[in-house]
Structures are given as C-alpha cells and as structure tokens.
Design a protein around this motif. Structure first.
Motif, PDB file in Angstrom:
ATOM      1  N   LYS A  59       0.777  -1.299  -0.123  1.00 47.76           N
ATOM      2  CA  LYS A  59       0.060  -0.083  -0.064  1.00 47.76           C
ATOM      3  C   LYS A  59       1.014   1.254  -0.114  1.00 47.76           C
ATOM      4  N   ARG A  60       0.107   2.481  -0.431  1.00 46.92           N
ATOM      5  CA  ARG A  60       0.894   3.622  -0.579  1.00 46.92           C
ATOM      6  C   ARG A  60       1.345   4.091   0.871  1.00 46.92           C
ATOM      7  N   GLN A  61       2.616   4.713   1.276  1.00 45.33           N
ATOM      8  CA  GLN A  61       2.861   5.039   2.303  1.00 45.33           C
ATOM      9  C   GLN A  61       3.319   6.540   2.199  1.00 45.33           C
ATOM     10  N   ASN A  62       3.084   7.259   3.273  1.00 44.34           N
ATOM     11  CA  ASN A  62       3.761   8.609   3.446  1.00 44.34           C
ATOM     12  C   ASN A  62       4.704   8.600   4.176  1.00 44.34           C
ATOM     13  N   GLY A  71       2.947   6.245   7.644  1.00 43.53           N
ATOM     14  CA  GLY A  71       1.569   5.695   7.567  1.00 43.53           C
ATOM     15  C   GLY A  71       0.922   5.657   6.356  1.00 43.53           C
ATOM     16  N   ARG A  72      -0.136   5.037   6.044  1.00 51.42           N
ATOM     17  CA  ARG A  72      -0.994   5.122   4.722  1.00 51.42           C
ATOM     18  C   ARG A  72      -1.255   6.476   4.379  1.00 51.42           C
ATOM     19  N   GLN A  73      -1.015   6.847   3.098  1.00 49.82           N
ATOM     20  CA  GLN A  73      -1.499   8.246   2.613  1.00 49.82           C
ATOM     21  C   GLN A  73      -2.953   8.200   2.339  1.00 49.82           C
ATOM     22  N   PRO A  74      -3.446   9.162   2.720  1.00 50.56           N
ATOM     23  CA  PRO A  74      -4.995   9.205   2.449  1.00 50.56           C
ATOM     24  C   PRO A  74      -5.312   9.497   1.243  1.00 50.56           C
ATOM     25  N   ARG A  75      -6.430   9.130   0.757  1.00 50.73           N
ATOM     26  CA  ARG A  75      -6.958   9.393  -0.694  1.00 50.73           C
ATOM     27  C   ARG A  75      -7.831  10.698  -0.479  1.00 50.73           C
ATOM     28  N   ILE A  76      -7.929  11.407  -1.484  1.00 48.37           N
ATOM     29  CA  ILE A  76      -8.668  12.699  -1.572  1.00 48.37           C
ATOM     30  C   ILE A  76      -9.817  12.311  -2.569  1.00 48.37           C
ATOM     31  N   TYR A 105      -3.926  14.563  -8.186  1.00 47.03           N
ATOM     32  CA  TYR A 105      -4.904  15.040  -7.667  1.00 47.03           C
ATOM     33  C   TYR A 105      -5.533  16.195  -8.592  1.00 47.03           C
TER      34      TYR A 105
END
Length: 150
Positions: free
Chosen positions: A8-11, A15-20, A56
C-alpha cells in the motif's frame, strides 16, 4: 507511495497516505482557477496553488469537467498559452468549443475512413455496418457545422 513489493501507498512518516475525494480536489482546483480569473493556470501552477499532487490536480480538473462546470455555469477551457481557465469573454468559450468540435470531427472522420468505411465497403450487404456508417456520417456532418459554422 507503493513500496517495492507492491504494498500500500505510504506517506513519509510510514503511515498510509489518505485518498482525496474527487469533489475535494475539484473544489480546490476550481477555487484556484476562480482566484486567478481571467488568467489561467498551468498544471504545474495548479499544483503549487492547491497544494495537491499533479495526480490530484488532474482528478480535480476531470471533476470540474464532469460536474462543476455545468453546476456553476463556468466553462473550463484550456490553451497552450493560458493553461486552464474560466474565461470571462463569451468569445473565448465559443472559440474553445469550436476547437473541441474540430478535434472530435477529426477523430470521427478518421474512424470512418480508416475503420468503418473499409468495413462497409468490404461488406456492402451488411445492413448493420451500413447503418453504423450512416450514423457516423451524420455525426461527422453535425460536428463539421459546429466546428466551422457561424
């Protein structure tokens, strides 16, 4: 960001990067363009103005095209010179529309001449392909009028 193992995408903090949501991206892009009005902004400038990634920003532009432009009665246009913008002058709207109609006219003409036309010629007794060709010719004629008519 995806990890090297396809995770999964990480920041940056792990932590997991939130989707906008599209609507959030779109509103940020719309506000930036309204603030720049009547000038336009390039994609790079929109990234800076909104604080969004290019992904985005593009998602936001798509949302504007699909939802917000009609709801807010502000057509979104694009030129290489000005970038994306909400023009004030109706003549700019019409010029952009005509360029879009001309682009679609070119695409439909190529579809007819390179794909459907040869198929229809090779199968003159196929009523289905003849009907498709007739409908595409009608669309081509309409786009030609819209692209070049006054």
């Amino acid at each position: 960001m995806p990890d090297s193992k396809g995770g999964k995408r990480q920041n940056r903090r792990g932590g997991r990067q939130p989707r906008i949501a599209e609507s959030v991206c779109g509103e940020r892009v719309r506000v930036a363009l309204m603030e720049a009005r009547p000038a336009g902004l390039t994609t790079k400038q929109l990234v800076t103005a909104t604080g969004l990634s290019e992904y985005y920003v593009r998602k936001g532009l798509q949302w504007i095209k699909e939802k917000a432009a009609l709801e807010n009665l502000t057509p979104l246009t694009w030129t290489a010179k000005d970038g994306y913008r909400f023009p004030v002058d109706v003549a700019d709207w019409i010029a952009y529309e005509r360029r879009q109609f001309n682009t679609e006219l070119t695409r439909i003409t190529r579809l007819i001449t390179a794909t459907v036309g040869p198929h229809a010629t090779a199968r003159p007794d196929d009523k289905g392909i003849q009907l498709i060709l007739a409908q595409l010719e009608n669309i081509r004629t309409t786009l030609e009028i819209l692209a070049h008519g006054d």
